[in-house]
Design an enzyme around this catalytic site. Sequence first.
Site, PDB file in Angstrom:
ATOM      1  N   SER A  61       0.784  -1.231   0.000  1.00 33.97           N
ATOM      2  CA  SER A  61       0.000   0.000   0.000  1.00 33.97           C
ATOM      3  C   SER A  61       0.812   1.276   0.000  1.00 33.97           C
ATOM      4  CB  SER A  61      -0.938   0.008   1.213  1.00 33.97           C
ATOM      5  OG  SER A  61      -0.203   0.010   2.427  1.00 33.97           O
ATOM      6  N   HIS A  76      -5.398  -4.111  -0.766  1.00 38.01           N
ATOM      7  CA  HIS A  76      -5.336  -3.087  -1.812  1.00 38.01           C
ATOM      8  C   HIS A  76      -5.405  -3.683  -3.211  1.00 38.01           C
ATOM      9  CE1 HIS A  76      -4.537   0.518   0.655  1.00 38.01           C
ATOM     10  NE2 HIS A  76      -4.029  -0.365   1.497  1.00 38.01           N
ATOM     11  N   LYS A 128     -12.163  -0.687   1.235  1.00 38.11           N
ATOM     12  CA  LYS A 128     -11.395   0.104   0.272  1.00 38.11           C
ATOM     13  C   LYS A 128     -12.157   0.129  -1.054  1.00 38.11           C
ATOM     14  CE  LYS A 128      -7.039  -0.538   2.715  1.00 38.11           C
ATOM     15  NZ  LYS A 128      -7.609  -1.170   3.935  1.00 38.11           N
TER      16      LYS A 128
END
Length: 396
Positions: A185, A213, A243
């Site tokens: 990330s 991610h 996310k």
Amino acid sequence: MAKILNQFLKDNLNELKEQGLYNEIDPVEGPNGATIKIGGKEMINLSSNNYLGLATNDHLKEIAKKAIDHYGVGAGAVRTINGTLDLHVKLEDKLAEFKGTEAAIAFQSGFNCNMAAISAVMDKNDAILSDELNHASIIDGCRLSRAKVIRFNHSDMEDLRAKAKEATESGQYNKVMVITDGVFSMDGDVAKLPEIVEIAKEFDLITYVDDAHGSGVMGKGAGTVKHFGLAKEVDFQMGTLSKAIGVVGGYVAGTQDLIDWLKVRSRPFLFSTSLTPGDTAAITEALQMLIDSTELHDKLWENGDYLKAGLKKLGFNIGDSATPITPCILGDEKLTQQFSKRLSEEGVYAKSIVFPTVPRGTGRVRNMPTAAHSKEMLDEALTVYEKVGKELKIIQ
């Protein structure tokens, strides 16, 4: 307050501020979308993990509202008593479909996933080979398991192979796991999963990929494991639902036996109240949207490539990112904080990232373009970057 505690707090807080390591928290006034309001000021938002813009999606908001009207605002219990709603079953079925596995289990957060899953399988008689840049939740999950943690150099396959050989041939450990982020990330680089899987097969390692991610971003949305075509080769696929998916929570996907074991041995599942009904319904619908269409995924990558090219052309050091995550690496912590502050003053919110989130001397401003940004927004951000970068003599 105890005098010793008071002195400890004052001394250490002052030290952090002097070193440029103290993080100021900026309350957001309204939705966390392509633009953001902080302190009454509207800015282009380049610091959100809301990759696909789903956190503010009107359709998902309506889905959540309907679920709240029918089920209430909370699940009312832990999953193993009577906190498993039919919504949770539907969500886990959809997660398994999304990830291409036999089954999946949902948790209250991605951090909880790593605390839960690692310690449910690994113990003091085992060893874990962990990439040195793995996320803090992986590090804490490994510590909680009490297994021997053996760090290998970041994405260094020769080092991993040597340490896997040493660990498995030593006869000290019952089981050995290799664990890595799918997408890292802070730098945006991607794990070398094909090579990791090859080494795992050679030494009979358990494989664990934290795709926080990567979910919704890699593999046309299905994640980094899918990107490399390794869904049948990776034992644990872990990811977040906060996310790219846009809501909250986390999951582990794998075989039915693995998920059955986690449901009886992972402590956050056993001892923490379930995901709320509104969140659960919204997550399930978000996953269906990603299964049905790659439009948001494609827009994210288009915007990520555009911003990356623009920053590189201006002369910023953007590292070796292979994903939409685009760091501007400055190094010095105080300069990084100053740069971020000036960007905000000029209308671009890009948060500084410094130690302990990244190693000392590698301070950066991390840019997170999303599918919700327009080209006009990105052009405006690039104009601000050029102005502030030249002002602070970061670029020529």
